[in-house]
Design a protein around this motif. Sequence first.
Motif, PDB file in Angstrom:
ATOM      1  N   ASP A   1      12.827   1.123   9.956  1.00 29.27           N
ATOM      2  CA  ASP A   1      13.668   0.144  10.025  1.00 29.27           C
ATOM      3  C   ASP A   1      13.019  -1.332   9.287  1.00 29.27           C
ATOM      4  OD1 ASP A   1      10.999  -1.132  11.268  1.00 29.27           O
ATOM      5  OD2 ASP A   1      11.837  -1.795  13.158  1.00 29.27           O
ATOM      6  N   GLY A   2      12.593  -0.398   8.584  1.00 27.67           N
ATOM      7  CA  GLY A   2      11.461  -1.493   7.147  1.00 27.67           C
ATOM      8  C   GLY A   2      10.746  -2.338   7.607  1.00 27.67           C
ATOM      9  N   LYS A   3       9.605  -2.169   8.972  1.00 22.37           N
ATOM     10  CA  LYS A   3       8.680  -2.959   9.307  1.00 22.37           C
ATOM     11  C   LYS A   3       7.392  -2.186   8.309  1.00 22.37           C
ATOM     12  CE  LYS A   3      10.346  -5.664  13.104  1.00 22.37           C
ATOM     13  NZ  LYS A   3      10.883  -4.866  14.702  1.00 22.37           N
ATOM     14  N   VAL A   4       6.473  -2.833   8.256  1.00 23.94           N
ATOM     15  CA  VAL A   4       5.320  -3.216   7.672  1.00 23.94           C
ATOM     16  C   VAL A   4       4.134  -3.023   8.568  1.00 23.94           C
ATOM     17  CG1 VAL A   4       3.512  -3.558   6.488  1.00 23.94           C
ATOM     18  CG2 VAL A   4       5.911  -3.569   5.846  1.00 23.94           C
ATOM     19  N   HIS A   5       3.483  -1.746   9.102  1.00 26.46           N
ATOM     20  CA  HIS A   5       2.124  -1.237   9.633  1.00 26.46           C
ATOM     21  C   HIS A   5       1.232  -1.544   8.643  1.00 26.46           C
ATOM     22  CE1 HIS A   5       5.375  -1.631  12.401  1.00 26.46           C
ATOM     23  NE2 HIS A   5       5.864  -0.688  11.597  1.00 26.46           N
ATOM     24  N   MET A   6       0.264  -2.010   9.140  1.00 23.03           N
ATOM     25  CA  MET A   6      -1.475  -1.871   8.522  1.00 23.03           C
ATOM     26  C   MET A   6      -2.051  -1.051   8.616  1.00 23.03           C
ATOM     27  SD  MET A   6      -0.966  -4.030   5.047  1.00 23.03           S
ATOM     28  CE  MET A   6      -1.797  -3.403   4.340  1.00 23.03           C
ATOM     29  N   PHE A   7      -3.188  -0.208   8.179  1.00 19.72           N
ATOM     30  CA  PHE A   7      -4.037   0.088   8.424  1.00 19.72           C
ATOM     31  C   PHE A   7      -5.188   0.571   8.417  1.00 19.72           C
ATOM     32  CE2 PHE A   7      -1.592   3.410   6.045  1.00 19.72           C
ATOM     33  CZ  PHE A   7      -2.044   4.055   5.973  1.00 19.72           C
ATOM     34  N   GLY A   8      -6.522   0.630   8.634  1.00 18.41           N
ATOM     35  CA  GLY A   8      -7.674   1.367   7.913  1.00 18.41           C
ATOM     36  C   GLY A   8      -8.078   0.073   7.118  1.00 18.41           C
ATOM     37  N   LYS A   9      -7.938  -1.240   7.718  1.00 20.82           N
ATOM     38  CA  LYS A   9      -8.802  -1.712   6.719  1.00 20.82           C
ATOM     39  C   LYS A   9     -10.177  -2.218   6.842  1.00 20.82           C
ATOM     40  CE  LYS A   9      -5.170  -6.001   6.702  1.00 20.82           C
ATOM     41  NZ  LYS A   9      -4.657  -6.662   6.305  1.00 20.82           N
TER      42      LYS A   9
END
Length: 145
Positions: A137-145
């Motif tokens: 759906d185009g949502k962005v999910h950040m990981f591993g910062k």
Amino acid sequence: MKEIIVKNYKETEGIQQGEGKNNFTVKPVIPAEGVNKCSANFVEVAPGNTAYGYHWHEANEEVFYIISGEASVKTEDGEIHLKQGDAIFFPADVKGSHVISNPSETEKLVYLDFGTANRPDIVHFTGTKAGMAVSEDGKVHMFGK
């Protein structure tokens, strides 16, 4: 979206992104809600700045076409210098790692960033454990910062 779109980079409204020296303006050719099979954005980078950070995509290929100014592109194989009229292709693989910067002290870099719009996609920030997932759906999910 099933309609013809005509945009001029000088007349298209921009969206400021990034922070510090990773600061740039994105001017969508295809509105986000209309992206289906391909994406296209005009990108403006001020002198001394970069756009998007050093990364690669698992699912999407990209092409940059330099409209005006000059660019320095960091890749896995070293720096590549581009000028007005040049195009560069990045495969969907770690070998497609890239970050574009504007080495000029006075002239703005303007380029067209276009490519596939496969979703989901995983974007890896090369050399780190960080990245982002772009869902269907185009949502962005950040990981591993």
